[in-house]
Design a protein around this motif. Sequence first.
Motif, short mmCIF file in Angstrom:
data_model
loop_
_atom_site.label_atom_id
_atom_site.label_comp_id
_atom_site.label_asym_id
_atom_site.label_seq_id
_atom_site.Cartn_x
_atom_site.Cartn_y
_atom_site.Cartn_z
N GLN A 199 -13.44 -17.83 -20.64
CA GLN A 199 -14.85 -16.94 -20.91
C GLN A 199 -14.78 -15.71 -20.11
O GLN A 199 -14.59 -15.73 -18.99
N GLU A 223 -12.15 -5.74 -20.02
CA GLU A 223 -11.52 -6.03 -21.33
C GLU A 223 -10.04 -6.67 -20.87
O GLU A 223 -9.50 -5.95 -19.97
N HIS A 225 -5.15 -10.52 -28.98
CA HIS A 225 -6.49 -10.86 -29.47
C HIS A 225 -7.15 -9.90 -28.18
O HIS A 225 -6.78 -9.86 -27.04
N GLN A 226 -7.95 -8.92 -28.60
CA GLN A 226 -8.79 -8.17 -27.75
C GLN A 226 -10.06 -8.73 -27.42
O GLN A 226 -10.84 -9.03 -28.24
N LEU A 227 -10.11 -9.17 -26.23
CA LEU A 227 -11.23 -9.66 -25.56
C LEU A 227 -12.14 -8.85 -24.71
O LEU A 227 -11.29 -7.90 -24.06
N LYS A 228 -13.33 -9.03 -24.85
CA LYS A 228 -14.41 -8.21 -23.75
C LYS A 228 -15.29 -9.21 -23.30
O LYS A 228 -15.49 -10.41 -23.50
N ASP A 271 -16.75 -12.80 -24.66
CA ASP A 271 -15.87 -13.28 -25.50
C ASP A 271 -15.41 -14.78 -24.81
O ASP A 271 -15.20 -14.93 -23.62
N LEU A 298 -12.47 -18.37 -25.52
CA LEU A 298 -11.67 -18.73 -26.37
C LEU A 298 -11.24 -20.21 -25.87
O LEU A 298 -11.30 -20.55 -24.59
#
Length: 112
Positions: free
Chosen positions: A63, A68, A78-81, A84, A86
């Motif tokens: 989490q 970012e 994968h661009q996460l901010k 987000d 996974l």
Amino acid sequence: MSEPLMDATREQVLSLEKETQFAANGIVSRTLLRTPTGRVVLFGFAEGQELTEHTSTQHALVQVLSGECEFFLAGKPHQLKAGDFLHMPPSLPHSLRAKTQFSMLLTMFKPE
């Protein structure tokens, strides 16, 4: 390995924002909780820091709490901010790079 911040035998509340630590040019990880079947780790990454590709024998949940990052799952970016979330199954090759200063919560648990 340092002791977890939380005692797995009792209830406790922590502020993730207050417990997150950052190093000027590094990565700070703090184990919050450890049990026989899982572990929760809080990470603070300086901008530009990377974790090279690796795998785990456990399920992993990430989490993103702030900032970012670019997270690679089996080589796919994968661009996460912040906000987000996974899941990575065991044995999936993964790596990441901090695009900005960022923090994340990693929860790992053993497969059945």
